[in-house]
Write a protein that holds these residues in place. Structure first.
Motif, PDB file in Angstrom:
ATOM      1  N   GLY A 102       0.810  -1.215   0.000  1.00  0.00           N
ATOM      2  CA  GLY A 102       0.000   0.000   0.000  1.00  0.00           C
ATOM      3  C   GLY A 102       0.841   1.261   0.000  1.00  0.00           C
ATOM      4  N   ILE A 103       1.877   1.292   0.823  1.00  0.00           N
ATOM      5  CA  ILE A 103       2.751   2.467   0.875  1.00  0.00           C
ATOM      6  C   ILE A 103       3.487   2.638  -0.453  1.00  0.00           C
ATOM      7  CG2 ILE A 103       4.832   3.431   1.943  1.00  0.00           C
ATOM      8  CD1 ILE A 103       3.828   2.131   4.584  1.00  0.00           C
ATOM      9  N   LEU A 104       4.082   1.559  -0.943  1.00  0.00           N
ATOM     10  CA  LEU A 104       4.834   1.648  -2.206  1.00  0.00           C
ATOM     11  C   LEU A 104       3.942   2.069  -3.375  1.00  0.00           C
ATOM     12  CD1 LEU A 104       7.133  -1.491  -1.879  1.00  0.00           C
ATOM     13  CD2 LEU A 104       7.790   0.912  -1.709  1.00  0.00           C
ATOM     14  N   LEU A 105       2.773   1.466  -3.474  1.00  0.00           N
ATOM     15  CA  LEU A 105       1.894   1.800  -4.592  1.00  0.00           C
ATOM     16  C   LEU A 105       1.275   3.183  -4.443  1.00  0.00           C
ATOM     17  CD1 LEU A 105       0.236  -1.610  -5.435  1.00  0.00           C
ATOM     18  CD2 LEU A 105       2.010  -0.386  -6.677  1.00  0.00           C
ATOM     19  N   ALA A 106       1.072   3.646  -3.214  1.00  0.00           N
ATOM     20  CA  ALA A 106       0.574   5.006  -3.037  1.00  0.00           C
ATOM     21  C   ALA A 106       1.622   6.026  -3.484  1.00  0.00           C
ATOM     22  CB  ALA A 106       0.164   5.243  -1.583  1.00  0.00           C
ATOM     23  N   VAL A 107       2.904   5.738  -3.209  1.00  0.00           N
ATOM     24  CA  VAL A 107       3.986   6.614  -3.680  1.00  0.00           C
ATOM     25  C   VAL A 107       4.018   6.612  -5.214  1.00  0.00           C
ATOM     26  CG1 VAL A 107       6.497   6.891  -3.797  1.00  0.00           C
ATOM     27  CG2 VAL A 107       5.394   6.448  -1.605  1.00  0.00           C
ATOM     28  N   VAL A 108       3.973   5.429  -5.792  1.00  0.00           N
ATOM     29  CA  VAL A 108       3.979   5.319  -7.263  1.00  0.00           C
ATOM     30  C   VAL A 108       2.749   5.999  -7.853  1.00  0.00           C
ATOM     31  CG1 VAL A 108       3.862   3.685  -9.184  1.00  0.00           C
ATOM     32  CG2 VAL A 108       5.423   3.263  -7.290  1.00  0.00           C
ATOM     33  N   SER A 109       1.603   5.797  -7.214  1.00  0.00           N
ATOM     34  CA  SER A 109       0.367   6.423  -7.686  1.00  0.00           C
ATOM     35  C   SER A 109       0.459   7.941  -7.656  1.00  0.00           C
ATOM     36  CB  SER A 109      -0.805   5.953  -6.819  1.00  0.00           C
ATOM     37  OG  SER A 109      -1.965   6.689  -7.101  1.00  0.00           O
ATOM     38  N   ALA A 110       1.023   8.496  -6.580  1.00  0.00           N
ATOM     39  CA  ALA A 110       1.161   9.955  -6.493  1.00  0.00           C
ATOM     40  C   ALA A 110       2.090  10.481  -7.585  1.00  0.00           C
ATOM     41  CB  ALA A 110       1.677  10.352  -5.110  1.00  0.00           C
ATOM     42  N   LEU A 111       3.207   9.779  -7.796  1.00  0.00           N
ATOM     43  CA  LEU A 111       4.131  10.206  -8.859  1.00  0.00           C
ATOM     44  C   LEU A 111       3.496  10.076 -10.238  1.00  0.00           C
ATOM     45  CD1 LEU A 111       7.448   8.655  -7.511  1.00  0.00           C
ATOM     46  CD2 LEU A 111       6.765  11.071  -7.480  1.00  0.00           C
ATOM     47  N   GLY A 112       2.788   8.982 -10.448  1.00  0.00           N
ATOM     48  CA  GLY A 112       2.100   8.796 -11.734  1.00  0.00           C
ATOM     49  C   GLY A 112       1.004   9.818 -11.953  1.00  0.00           C
ATOM     50  N   SER A 113       0.269  10.128 -10.907  1.00  0.00           N
ATOM     51  CA  SER A 113      -0.785  11.142 -11.030  1.00  0.00           C
ATOM     52  C   SER A 113      -0.189  12.512 -11.307  1.00  0.00           C
ATOM     53  CB  SER A 113      -1.621  11.187  -9.753  1.00  0.00           C
ATOM     54  OG  SER A 113      -2.345   9.988  -9.607  1.00  0.00           O
ATOM     55  N   PHE A 114       0.976  12.783 -10.716  1.00  0.00           N
ATOM     56  CA  PHE A 114       1.646  14.052 -11.002  1.00  0.00           C
ATOM     57  C   PHE A 114       2.062  14.122 -12.469  1.00  0.00           C
ATOM     58  CE2 PHE A 114       5.324  16.891 -11.110  1.00  0.00           C
ATOM     59  CZ  PHE A 114       4.747  18.030 -10.577  1.00  0.00           C
ATOM     60  N   ALA A 115       2.563  13.003 -12.997  1.00  0.00           N
ATOM     61  CA  ALA A 115       2.955  12.976 -14.404  1.00  0.00           C
ATOM     62  C   ALA A 115       1.745  13.112 -15.326  1.00  0.00           C
ATOM     63  CB  ALA A 115       3.705  11.678 -14.712  1.00  0.00           C
ATOM     64  N   PHE A 116       0.576  12.721 -14.843  1.00  0.00           N
ATOM     65  CA  PHE A 116      -0.653  12.717 -15.631  1.00  0.00           C
ATOM     66  C   PHE A 116      -1.451  14.006 -15.435  1.00  0.00           C
ATOM     67  CE2 PHE A 116      -2.896   9.867 -18.260  1.00  0.00           C
ATOM     68  CZ  PHE A 116      -4.260  10.023 -18.058  1.00  0.00           C
ATOM     69  N   ILE A 117      -0.911  14.952 -14.661  1.00  0.00           N
ATOM     70  CA  ILE A 117      -1.654  16.141 -14.257  1.00  0.00           C
ATOM     71  C   ILE A 117      -2.047  17.032 -15.440  1.00  0.00           C
ATOM     72  CG2 ILE A 117       0.181  17.826 -13.778  1.00  0.00           C
ATOM     73  CD1 ILE A 117      -1.219  18.088 -10.967  1.00  0.00           C
ATOM     74  N   ALA A 118      -1.272  17.035 -16.513  1.00  0.00           N
ATOM     75  CA  ALA A 118      -1.610  17.870 -17.676  1.00  0.00           C
ATOM     76  C   ALA A 118      -2.845  17.341 -18.399  1.00  0.00           C
ATOM     77  CB  ALA A 118      -0.428  17.919 -18.646  1.00  0.00           C
TER      78      ALA A 118
END
Length: 146
Positions: A102-118
């Motif tokens: 959960g912690i690892l995937l939440a970190v990855v999810s936050a980074l991925g969502s940041f990359a997808f922000i545009a």
């Protein structure tokens, strides 16, 4: 209600074990687990949208921080969302592996969502906020759900 479990040691002496006290953080951990289940479902839905209707997003694939086509991005979201959903169920069951995942995937999810922000700014910001809440609850108070 105070329940005790009588047990015996090797010498035959009766010992009384009290269940561990649960703190108020158990509610937050259940909240984090439910958020993980929701986050997993949201990512899976986002992945299905990318697979079936790539014109839905505001920015074309060339305008993203990571240059992927929406089909690849859709599969990544669908698979990762399913894993987060399963880990959320594991957190509810008190599994240590589920907290780590959960912690690892939440970190990855936050980074991925940041990359997808545009492509989808509001949705990405919501997912980042949920990820931060999940990381906090699981990292700081994860042991208390047992």
């Amino acid at each position: 209600m105070n329940t005790t479990t009588p047990t015996s040691d090797a010498a035959g002496t009766t010992l009384t074990r009290h269940p561990p006290e649960s703190s108020g953080w158990v509610g937050w951990l259940v909240f984090a687990a439910v958020l993980m289940i929701l986050l997993g479902a949201f990512h899976a839905i986002q992945g299905l949208i990318a697979l079936f209707n790539s014109e839905y997003y505001l920015v074309g694939p060339q305008g993203l921080s990571i240059h992927l086509d929406y089909t690849t991005w859709g599969w990544v979201h669908l698979i990762a969302g399913t894993v987060v959903l399963v880990a959320g169920i594991g957190v509810l069951a008190g599994q240590f592996w589920a907290r780590l995942v959960g912690i690892l995937l939440a970190v990855v999810s936050a980074l991925g969502s940041f990359a997808f922000i545009a492509a989808y700014p509001v949705w990405s910001c919501i997912l980042i906020a949920l990820d931060v809440l999940i990381i906090y609850a699981l990292a700081v108070h994860g042991r208390e759900i047992r």
